[in-house]
Design an enzyme around this catalytic site. Sequence first.
Site, PDB file in Angstrom:
ATOM      1  N   HIS A  10       0.844  -1.200   0.000  1.00  0.00           N
ATOM      2  CA  HIS A  10       0.000   0.000   0.000  1.00  0.00           C
ATOM      3  C   HIS A  10       0.877   1.246   0.000  1.00  0.00           C
ATOM      4  CE1 HIS A  10      -3.538  -2.402   0.784  1.00  0.00           C
ATOM      5  NE2 HIS A  10      -3.051  -2.882   1.906  1.00  0.00           N
ATOM      6  N   ARG A  71      -3.432   3.357   0.309  1.00  0.00           N
ATOM      7  CA  ARG A  71      -3.470   2.960   1.724  1.00  0.00           C
ATOM      8  C   ARG A  71      -4.853   2.424   2.072  1.00  0.00           C
ATOM      9  NH1 ARG A  71      -1.044   6.674   6.493  1.00  0.00           N
ATOM     10  NH2 ARG A  71      -1.003   5.022   8.051  1.00  0.00           N
ATOM     11  N   ALA A  72      -4.907   1.193   2.556  1.00  0.00           N
ATOM     12  CA  ALA A  72      -6.212   0.566   2.793  1.00  0.00           C
ATOM     13  C   ALA A  72      -6.952   1.215   3.946  1.00  0.00           C
ATOM     14  CB  ALA A  72      -6.036  -0.928   3.050  1.00  0.00           C
ATOM     15  N   SER A  73      -6.231   1.522   5.017  1.00  0.00           N
ATOM     16  CA  SER A  73      -6.925   2.051   6.202  1.00  0.00           C
ATOM     17  C   SER A  73      -7.492   3.438   5.940  1.00  0.00           C
ATOM     18  CB  SER A  73      -5.983   2.085   7.402  1.00  0.00           C
ATOM     19  OG  SER A  73      -4.920   2.985   7.169  1.00  0.00           O
ATOM     20  N   HIS A 223      -3.637 -11.112   4.568  1.00  0.00           N
ATOM     21  CA  HIS A 223      -3.215 -11.448   5.927  1.00  0.00           C
ATOM     22  C   HIS A 223      -3.325 -12.954   6.142  1.00  0.00           C
ATOM     23  CE1 HIS A 223      -5.472  -7.556   5.736  1.00  0.00           C
ATOM     24  NE2 HIS A 223      -4.228  -7.157   5.846  1.00  0.00           N
ATOM     25  N   GLU A 284       2.492  -6.593   2.800  1.00  0.00           N
ATOM     26  CA  GLU A 284       1.695  -5.496   3.366  1.00  0.00           C
ATOM     27  C   GLU A 284       2.640  -4.348   3.750  1.00  0.00           C
ATOM     28  OE1 GLU A 284      -0.335  -6.882   6.783  1.00  0.00           O
ATOM     29  OE2 GLU A 284      -1.878  -5.353   6.783  1.00  0.00           O
TER      30      GLU A 284
END
Lengths: 341, 341
Positions: A10, A71-73, A223, A284
């Site tokens: 990311h 960025r996933a978050s 994950h 990740e």
Amino acid sequence: MTLVIDCHGHYTTAPTPHNDWRDAQKAAFKAGAAILPYPRISDDLIRETIETNQLRLLRERGADMTIFSPRASAMAHHVGDAAVSLEWAQRCNDLIARVCTLYPETFIGVCQLPQSPTNDLANSVLELERCVTELGFVGCNLNPDPGGGHFQHPPLTDRYWYPFYEKMVELDVPAMIHVSGSCNPAMHATGAYYIAADTIAFMQLIEGDLFRDFPTLRLIIPHGGGAAPYHWGRYRGLADMLKKPPLDTHVMRNVYFDTCVYHQPGINLLANVIDHRNILFGSEMVGAVRGVDPETGHYFDDTKRYIDALDITPEARHAIFEGNARRVFPRLDAKLRERGL
Amino acid sequence: MTLVIDCHGHYTTAPTPHNDWRDAQKAAFKAGAAILPYPRISDDLIRETIETNQLRLLRERGADMTIFSPRASAMAHHVGDAAVSLEWAQRCNDLIARVCTLYPETFIGVCQLPQSPTNDLANSVLELERCVTELGFVGCNLNPDPGGGHFQHPPLTDRYWYPFYEKMVELDVPAMIHVSGSCNPAMHATGAYYIAADTIAFMQLIEGDLFRDFPTLRLIIPHGGGAAPYHWGRYRGLADMLKKPPLDTHVMRNVYFDTCVYHQPGINLLANVIDHRNILFGSEMVGAVRGVDPETGHYFDDTKRYIDALDITPEARHAIFEGNARRVFPRLDAKLRERGL
């Protein structure tokens, strides 16, 4: 020779003006004000954020390229409304496209989707098409819980998601099933929400018959597949109790797990339990866990070391590092072939 | 000689009149009608449900006793209101007490709590006290998400839970952190909700400092600790990023995992990664997964076989089968000592 392709990276180090614009966008939405124009971001600034972080680590750790997404978050589909989500997704994806243009041999794009909790997936279909056909992206991150932490969306096997799957199949791109930040104070994002959502997604796929309707659909559960490999006996047993076919044929022709599991025993279990054809190298990185493991002296998320240490055949290792990624992301494979790889 | 104590058994085979009464209770609540009197259930009927199920399997598999609680998926704290939950919990606990009276050498009780989503834990404190002091129970099942599948309760480290922890400490009994059935169509109970909730609970404990306030509190996270052991590197790394002490001292003086992991590789990982002092033998039998594993020819939930096959010291095996249970459940230990064990 094997290319080492990280399927899960990311842009967590995006330039400050990009993040500042997002803050302004959110504030404008709250205030009902006009959104500021998106700032000019120089190539040099992008180079700096990449070369001191992802590119440096990639080289230090001996990987060749990263399948790269916003960025996933920070996707935060629950923030604002559909228009806010759409513009934010487009800005993020355009930024990824610039990274991929600057480093075409190292980064290849995967897009954020403009999901929004109360909307259908029409915008996401359009943005996926734009990213794949115009920006050269090879996949997407699909959020199974765009509400941000209360799991109020229908399961991934529900027809709500079908228009998006149809577009994925048409474009021949896979999705990583990836939630975003948590707006639930009981659920830490990277420690609880991510792993719980991965596990829940896998069980949804067992309960349904999605791949009967979409036999060529490909989903990556990140994950390390959440808790699924650790509880593989439970899932095999539940499939049996639910009168489903064995997992191998019921879901594992279409589902892949990455290697974002940050210690050797976890990776050992993953490689022991899951067919190597279903495992994609991923780190990740730069991501959830950034420190050095005092037990090993190496970064927790330097997952290549764990794969290197596996007692597996050269064919299995090649599949995990390169072959599976090329199979799951055929548009990546095509680009590599163009480069004679 | 080692006693084999199963720390995680539910009365999933409760007599039909008990389950019928529950249906009538729910219907009466919906209709605003009076609740039917609880039926007379004979000792013979209880014996039949136990001897053909849990007791038979216990003997066949070579275990000695079970720490026994009401069916977890039927606790359904989100159904009805606080009064409905209270009467249901009391009926379930009284039934467990009858099983324990009929088979005092084999079953020892752990109680269901009368939690209710919008209530505090006052009723649960009282019911815990009743079950421990009047019925001879040795622990409880605490539901971290009594809403039934949307994780809308505060984390386990929140002061909301403190009055209950105070009573647990006073009575010196542990709690198993165990959700109930899922009312969320996106979340299968035993395949998604249980494992997700276990994982979320563990991360809540990492984020907080609960055991600074309750240094003698003991919590069991069932189903092998959810995803925690598989992702142990992630959790060690996140504790470090959150500036917490190492997991060993931060949470693992107070947290235990059971062995409800239904295949050998999962149990191998558990025993490899987690100190044997933190592992309690459990099977969840008769429970989530009832079939025979075609790969082994044995029941998935015959977890004793997996422990027997571990390459560990006799001391570690004794701890997992007996020693840890006696340490975590001191009231069980006291009863065993009374019997000269």
